[in-house]
Design an enzyme around this catalytic site. Structure first.
Site, PDB file in Angstrom:
ATOM      1  N   ASP A 216     -17.455  22.018 -16.749  1.00  0.00           N
ATOM      2  CA  ASP A 216     -16.107  21.639 -16.272  1.00  0.00           C
ATOM      3  C   ASP A 216     -15.775  20.233 -16.759  1.00  0.00           C
ATOM      4  O   ASP A 216     -16.639  19.516 -17.265  1.00  0.00           O
ATOM      5  CB  ASP A 216     -16.096  21.660 -14.734  1.00  0.00           C
ATOM      6  CG  ASP A 216     -17.219  20.799 -14.166  1.00  0.00           C
ATOM      7  OD1 ASP A 216     -18.306  21.347 -13.937  1.00  0.00           O
ATOM      8  OD2 ASP A 216     -17.052  19.574 -14.015  1.00  0.00           O
ATOM      9  N   ASP A 218     -14.849  17.850 -14.682  1.00  0.00           N
ATOM     10  CA  ASP A 218     -14.841  17.085 -13.436  1.00  0.00           C
ATOM     11  C   ASP A 218     -13.408  17.050 -12.889  1.00  0.00           C
ATOM     12  O   ASP A 218     -12.833  18.126 -12.702  1.00  0.00           O
ATOM     13  CB  ASP A 218     -15.456  15.694 -13.656  1.00  0.00           C
ATOM     14  CG  ASP A 218     -15.898  15.071 -12.355  1.00  0.00           C
ATOM     15  OD1 ASP A 218     -16.375  15.810 -11.475  1.00  0.00           O
ATOM     16  OD2 ASP A 218     -15.767  13.846 -12.198  1.00  0.00           O
TER      17      ASP A 218
HETATM   18  N1  LIG Z   1     -18.272  17.813 -12.136  1.00  0.00           N
HETATM   19  C1  LIG Z   1     -19.503  17.817 -11.669  1.00  0.00           C
HETATM   20  N2  LIG Z   1     -19.961  16.803 -10.898  1.00  0.00           N
HETATM   21  C2  LIG Z   1     -21.230  16.818 -10.427  1.00  0.00           C
HETATM   22  N3  LIG Z   1     -22.108  17.790 -10.674  1.00  0.00           N
HETATM   23  C3  LIG Z   1     -21.697  18.822 -11.426  1.00  0.00           C
HETATM   24  N4  LIG Z   1     -22.352  19.914 -11.835  1.00  0.00           N
HETATM   25  C4  LIG Z   1     -21.500  20.642 -12.585  1.00  0.00           C
HETATM   26  N5  LIG Z   1     -20.306  20.016 -12.666  1.00  0.00           N
HETATM   27  C5  LIG Z   1     -20.407  18.881 -11.957  1.00  0.00           C
END
Ligand SMILES: Nc1ncnc2[nH]cnc12
Ligand SMILES: CSC[C@H]1O[C@H](OP(=O)(O)O)[C@H](O)[C@@H]1O
Length: 301
Positions: A216, A218
């Protein structure tokens, strides 16, 4: 300088599987076995097996079915269990958020640095009665990174070599201000688990490297929704075949007999102990035997 020949090490490969990776494919002679440690129980039983004749040991970091959150993982027990199982090299696999436009979901990153912002975890095997300070200036083993790079190329999986992994405490994902702060620090990816895992592997003199799988953006990217568990799981399901193929290729390559690690990960405790032998605490020393017996038994440290 000693003229003795480099020892022939028969590597045992440890794999720590993160979110979405609770098993590994292709292992022969598979057996889940409980391993207790002086620091308590690891996240789950360990899966022992062989791949092309190479011994390997798999641990699902959060336990099968993911019952344990990042702050409650017994990182010391996880690494100690690997050490007790004879593991010499750990491939850490993790789902991460991307902090850079050029690292989209599905991309792999061979991490080379960490910024450790975790704060609610036990971070060392050492303690009052036996103090040690190991170097984590270069926190991952470049030899494992080289093998990951070679195999990712062969498998035609998009990846980037190098990048800083920001370790947050969680379990909540970051605020947008935090995400932007970490971006301004030049971090590549964000996750919740690889510290203190990497520091403890160094104390245990186990070579360790992280292959991070981006799931992703974030919460900083204007064209993408903020991260959710559903999104992470969906991308991990799409990525799981890539992760499994990578591990299957890396194990036989890393498992070839070798000499000492050129980067010195397997000698990290040499020159790290500072407590005078007469001030060392016997109860702690006996706990430390499985981690540091190699250096504690020599009294000239
Ligand atoms: N955006 C994110 N922040 C923290 N841990 C994660 N693991 C997968 N995506 C994450
Ligand atoms: C399920 S999203 C957050 C979760 O995923 C990552 O875990 P791992 O590193 O074990 O793959 C992240 O660090 C969080 O623990």
């Amino acid at each position: 300088m000693s003229n003795s020949p480099a020892p022939e090490i028969k590597p045992v490969i440890g794999i720590i599987g993160g979110s979405g990776l609770y098993d590994i494919a292709g292992l022969e002679n598979k057996e889940w076995r409980r391993v207790d440690t002086p620091w308590g129980a690891p996240s789950d039983e360990l899966l022992f097996g062989t791949l092309n004749g190479v011994r390997c040991v798999f641990l699902p970091r959060h336990g099968r079915g993911h019952p344990i959150p990042p702050s409650r993982l017994n990182y010391r027990a996880n690494i100690a269990a690997m050490k007790i199982a004879g593991v010499t090299d750990i491939i850490s696999l993790s789902a991460v958020g991307s902090l850079r436009e050029d690292l989209p979901p599905g991309h792999f990153v061979i991490v080379d640095q960490f910024i450790d912002r975790s704060f609610a975890r036990e971070k060392s095997f050492f303690d009052t009665g036996c103090v040690a300070h190991v170097s984590v200036a270069d926190p991952v083993c470049p030899r494992i990174g080289d093998v990951a790079e070679e195999k990712l190329k062969e498998l035609n999986i998009a990846f980037t070599r190098g990048g800083t992994y920001l370790v947050m405490e969680g379990p909540q994902f970051s605020t947008r201000a935090e995400s932007e702060l970490y971006r301004s620090w030049g971090c590549a990816v964000i996750g919740m688990t690889n510290m203190p895992e990497a520091k403890l592997a160094r104390e245990a003199e186990i070579c360790y490297a992280t292959v991070a799988m981006v799931t992703d953006y974030d919460c900083w990217h204007q064209d993408h929704d903020s991260v959710t568990v559903d999104a992470v799981v969906r991308v991990m399901q799409q990525n799981a075949d890539h992760a499994r193929s990578l591990v299957k290729e890396m194990i036989p390559a890393l498992g070839q007999p070798r000499g000492l690690c050129p980067a010195g990960c397997d000698r990290a405790l040499e020159h790290a102990l500072i407590t005078a032998p007469e001030r060392r605490e016997p109860a702690l020393l006996s706990k430390l035997e499985v981690i540091a017996g190699r250096v504690l038994s020599s009294f000239d440290n």
